[in-house]
Design an enzyme around this catalytic site. Structure first.
Site, PDB file in Angstrom:
ATOM      1  N   ILE A 151      24.178 -11.105 -23.966  1.00  0.00           N
ATOM      2  CA  ILE A 151      23.669 -12.463 -23.792  1.00  0.00           C
ATOM      3  C   ILE A 151      23.607 -12.825 -22.305  1.00  0.00           C
ATOM      4  O   ILE A 151      22.616 -13.394 -21.831  1.00  0.00           O
ATOM      5  CB  ILE A 151      24.520 -13.473 -24.590  1.00  0.00           C
ATOM      6  CG1 ILE A 151      24.484 -13.102 -26.083  1.00  0.00           C
ATOM      7  CG2 ILE A 151      24.010 -14.895 -24.381  1.00  0.00           C
ATOM      8  CD1 ILE A 151      25.455 -13.882 -26.944  1.00  0.00           C
ATOM      9  N   LEU A 193      32.418  -4.488 -16.620  1.00  0.00           N
ATOM     10  CA  LEU A 193      31.678  -3.346 -17.183  1.00  0.00           C
ATOM     11  C   LEU A 193      32.461  -2.629 -18.282  1.00  0.00           C
ATOM     12  O   LEU A 193      32.195  -1.470 -18.575  1.00  0.00           O
ATOM     13  CB  LEU A 193      31.252  -2.358 -16.086  1.00  0.00           C
ATOM     14  CG  LEU A 193      30.263  -2.917 -15.050  1.00  0.00           C
ATOM     15  CD1 LEU A 193      29.890  -1.843 -14.038  1.00  0.00           C
ATOM     16  CD2 LEU A 193      29.007  -3.471 -15.728  1.00  0.00           C
ATOM     17  N   TYR A 244      40.003 -14.363 -32.726  1.00  0.00           N
ATOM     18  CA  TYR A 244      38.810 -14.533 -31.892  1.00  0.00           C
ATOM     19  C   TYR A 244      38.428 -16.015 -31.815  1.00  0.00           C
ATOM     20  O   TYR A 244      38.273 -16.581 -30.725  1.00  0.00           O
ATOM     21  CB  TYR A 244      37.644 -13.697 -32.449  1.00  0.00           C
ATOM     22  CG  TYR A 244      36.336 -14.030 -31.791  1.00  0.00           C
ATOM     23  CD1 TYR A 244      36.155 -13.839 -30.425  1.00  0.00           C
ATOM     24  CD2 TYR A 244      35.285 -14.590 -32.520  1.00  0.00           C
ATOM     25  CE1 TYR A 244      34.965 -14.182 -29.803  1.00  0.00           C
ATOM     26  CE2 TYR A 244      34.085 -14.928 -31.903  1.00  0.00           C
ATOM     27  CZ  TYR A 244      33.937 -14.727 -30.546  1.00  0.00           C
ATOM     28  OH  TYR A 244      32.762 -15.075 -29.934  1.00  0.00           O
ATOM     29  N   PHE A 294      25.850 -19.499 -33.312  1.00  0.00           N
ATOM     30  CA  PHE A 294      25.811 -18.897 -34.647  1.00  0.00           C
ATOM     31  C   PHE A 294      25.445 -17.417 -34.436  1.00  0.00           C
ATOM     32  O   PHE A 294      25.998 -16.803 -33.538  1.00  0.00           O
ATOM     33  CB  PHE A 294      24.924 -19.733 -35.572  1.00  0.00           C
ATOM     34  CG  PHE A 294      25.678 -20.986 -36.008  1.00  0.00           C
ATOM     35  CD1 PHE A 294      25.980 -21.984 -35.082  1.00  0.00           C
ATOM     36  CD2 PHE A 294      26.157 -21.129 -37.295  1.00  0.00           C
ATOM     37  CE1 PHE A 294      26.747 -23.099 -35.449  1.00  0.00           C
ATOM     38  CE2 PHE A 294      26.915 -22.246 -37.666  1.00  0.00           C
ATOM     39  CZ  PHE A 294      27.213 -23.225 -36.740  1.00  0.00           C
ATOM     40  N   ASN A 295      24.540 -16.820 -35.211  1.00  0.00           N
ATOM     41  CA  ASN A 295      24.329 -15.373 -35.076  1.00  0.00           C
ATOM     42  C   ASN A 295      23.218 -15.074 -34.068  1.00  0.00           C
ATOM     43  O   ASN A 295      22.045 -15.276 -34.383  1.00  0.00           O
ATOM     44  CB  ASN A 295      24.026 -14.763 -36.444  1.00  0.00           C
ATOM     45  CG  ASN A 295      25.250 -14.767 -37.336  1.00  0.00           C
ATOM     46  OD1 ASN A 295      25.812 -15.825 -37.634  1.00  0.00           O
ATOM     47  ND2 ASN A 295      25.690 -13.599 -37.730  1.00  0.00           N
ATOM     48  N   ILE A 336      25.665  -3.009 -47.099  1.00  0.00           N
ATOM     49  CA  ILE A 336      25.718  -4.468 -47.295  1.00  0.00           C
ATOM     50  C   ILE A 336      27.136  -4.824 -47.737  1.00  0.00           C
ATOM     51  O   ILE A 336      27.632  -4.285 -48.734  1.00  0.00           O
ATOM     52  CB  ILE A 336      24.676  -4.921 -48.338  1.00  0.00           C
ATOM     53  CG1 ILE A 336      23.255  -4.662 -47.801  1.00  0.00           C
ATOM     54  CG2 ILE A 336      24.875  -6.395 -48.695  1.00  0.00           C
ATOM     55  CD1 ILE A 336      22.139  -5.030 -48.775  1.00  0.00           C
ATOM     56  N   ASP A 359      34.641 -13.009 -44.105  1.00  0.00           N
ATOM     57  CA  ASP A 359      33.248 -13.459 -44.060  1.00  0.00           C
ATOM     58  C   ASP A 359      33.044 -14.659 -44.993  1.00  0.00           C
ATOM     59  O   ASP A 359      33.086 -14.503 -46.215  1.00  0.00           O
ATOM     60  CB  ASP A 359      32.305 -12.340 -44.526  1.00  0.00           C
ATOM     61  CG  ASP A 359      31.856 -11.434 -43.396  1.00  0.00           C
ATOM     62  OD1 ASP A 359      31.962 -11.838 -42.228  1.00  0.00           O
ATOM     63  OD2 ASP A 359      31.380 -10.327 -43.698  1.00  0.00           O
TER      64      ASP A 359
HETATM   65  N1  UDP Z   1      26.749  -7.376 -42.541  1.00  0.00           N
HETATM   66  C1  UDP Z   1      26.514  -6.382 -43.468  1.00  0.00           C
HETATM   67  N2  UDP Z   1      26.495  -5.081 -43.042  1.00  0.00           N
HETATM   68  C2  UDP Z   1      26.700  -4.721 -41.746  1.00  0.00           C
HETATM   69  C3  UDP Z   1      26.915  -5.743 -40.787  1.00  0.00           C
HETATM   70  C4  UDP Z   1      26.948  -7.065 -41.230  1.00  0.00           C
HETATM   71  O1  UDP Z   1      26.333  -6.648 -44.658  1.00  0.00           O
HETATM   72  O2  UDP Z   1      26.677  -3.524 -41.417  1.00  0.00           O
HETATM   73  C5  UDP Z   1      26.762  -8.782 -42.973  1.00  0.00           C
HETATM   74  C6  UDP Z   1      28.089  -9.490 -42.699  1.00  0.00           C
HETATM   75  O3  UDP Z   1      28.946  -9.342 -43.799  1.00  0.00           O
HETATM   76  C7  UDP Z   1      27.622 -10.935 -42.510  1.00  0.00           C
HETATM   77  C8  UDP Z   1      26.220 -10.800 -41.915  1.00  0.00           C
HETATM   78  O4  UDP Z   1      25.806  -9.459 -42.208  1.00  0.00           O
HETATM   79  O5  UDP Z   1      27.507 -11.582 -43.746  1.00  0.00           O
HETATM   80  C9  UDP Z   1      26.192 -10.996 -40.417  1.00  0.00           C
HETATM   81  O6  UDP Z   1      27.220 -10.186 -39.838  1.00  0.00           O
HETATM   82  P1  UDP Z   1      27.344  -9.928 -38.289  1.00  0.00           P
HETATM   83  O7  UDP Z   1      28.476  -8.960 -38.092  1.00  0.00           O
HETATM   84  O8  UDP Z   1      26.013  -9.556 -37.743  1.00  0.00           O
HETATM   85  O9  UDP Z   1      27.704 -11.342 -37.670  1.00  0.00           O
HETATM   86  P2  UDP Z   1      28.892 -12.396 -38.026  1.00  0.00           P
HETATM   87  O10 UDP Z   1      28.311 -13.331 -39.052  1.00  0.00           O
HETATM   88  O11 UDP Z   1      30.064 -11.626 -38.514  1.00  0.00           O
HETATM   89  O12 UDP Z   1      29.121 -13.064 -36.735  1.00  0.00           O
END
Ligand code: UDP
Length: 327
Positions: free
Chosen positions: A12, A33, A141, A170-171, A208, A285
């Site tokens: 970022i 680094l 975290y 967020f993501n 998933i 999660d």
């Molecule tokens: N996820 C997944 N498989 C992966 C990585 C992530 O199913 O290999 C799912 C994870 O459980 C969450 C969503 O994708 O529901 C986003 O995850 P990520 O780690 O990208 O970001 P977070 O929401 O944890 O910050």
């Protein structure tokens, strides 16, 4: 302004550096680094390899470059890692921020923009999440960042000239549309890079993490924001800093996509059948997270340009195709 970007060699931070330069700011980067990439920082930008723990070195950079504002991206960002090694996270994220703030106090630098996270909210009490939702982080975290927010509020109360903003991400996803810089994490745990690595044959398959969540297709729903939209919000927030205050803003597009929807978007963008398997839930999660980002839209006039996950994945795909092994 003269802006110090801490963590400017990271995913970022490196996108923020480009935008700051394009907007006419003078930029200096410090990065240890550890997970950043020297190649992500333009050659013409002054760069120093400094760890956040080194307060005197930070104070020296701040004074020497007459810095007006610090954008602070330098942090460890893996929830699982933070659960296993909390002291490392608190030392680096919380302690590192204190070190930077001490250096700023010594050098008279009064503006601070913090990379914060939706993880400060923990299990959301309402969806979409607004900034007034309670902050009850559920992992080290999130707590390491929440503590920094509180320290900033205290510092703003103590010093009427000190101005800070915490941007709760967020993501974050996608890459610069020209494909020159992008996401290169090792290990890579994030969904969109993981899917695209599977599309490239760089990992066997996408797993998933659970399809038994209380969502329409059973997979988790998240709010994916393009990294350039996120960085644009940093510039807007920096310009709007108000002395004696800490502001907090959510950064998301205000719309959620399920893991399956993101996966389908990636199949559409890549034109490839991507190997996929169903796995168990990942600990910690929440089922659904998406932002209410009306506050920053209303107060700072910020708007995401990417409001659909498909073009976000397109920019990430461009980067991964050109740099399948990263930098
Ligand atoms: N996820 C997944 N498989 C992966 C990585 C992530 O199913 O290999 C799912 C994870 O459980 C969450 C969503 O994708 O529901 C986003 O995850 P990520 O780690 O990208 O970001 P977070 O929401 O944890 O910050």
């Amino acid at each position: 302004m003269n802006v110090l970007v801490a963590g400017g060699a990271g995913y970022i931070g490196s996108h923020a550096v480009r935008q700051l330069l394009a907007a006419g700011h003078r930029v200096v980067v410090v990065d240890n680094l550890f997970r950043g990439h020297r190649e992500a920082v333009p050659a013409e930008v002054p760069f120093q390899q400094i760890d956040l723990a080194d307060t005197p070195a930070l104070a020296d950079v701040l004074a020497r470059h007459a810095i007006d504002c610090v954008m602070h991206f330098a942090a460890l960002t893996y929830v699982g890692e933070s659960v296993e090694q909390p002291l490392w996270y608190y030392t680096n994220n919380t302690g590192g921020s204190i070190s930077m703030l001490r250096a700023m106090a010594q050098s008279g630098v009064k503006r601070f923009v913090l990379s914060s996270t939706a993880a400060v909210y923990g299990e959301p009490v309402e969806i979409p999440i607004t900034e007034s939702c309670p902050c009850q982080p559920i992992n080290p975290y999130g707590r390491s960042k929440q503590m920094v927010e509180r320290i900033l509020a205290d510092q703003a109360a103590a010093d009427p000239q000190f101005a800070a903003v915490a941007l709760r991400y967020f993501n974050v996803a996608g890459a610069a549309p020209d494909g020159a810089i992008g996401e290169d994490h090792k290990p890579e745990t994030h969904l969109i890079p993981a899917i695209l690595q599977a599309a490239l044959g760089r990992r066997e398959r996408l797993t998933i993490f659970g399809d038994d969540y209380p969502t329409p297709d059973g997979t988790c729903i998240r709010d994916y924001i393009h990294v350039d939209d996120l960085c644009a919000a940093h510039l807007a927030a920096m310009e709007a800093l108000r002395p004696g205050e800490l502001q907090a803003y959510n950064l998301g597009i205000g719309r959620g996509y399920s893991v399956r929807e993101v996966f389908r978007a990636a199949e559409q963008v890549t034109g490839r059948a991507i190997p996929v398997a169903m796995g168990p839930r990942r600990a910690g999660d929440p089922a659904v997270l998406f932002a209410d980002s009306q506050k920053i839209q209303r107060e700072l006039g910020w708007k995401p340009r990417y409001t659909d996950v498909v073009p976000i994945v397109e920019t990430a795909w461009k980067w991964f195709q050109a740099h399948p092994d990263g930098y």
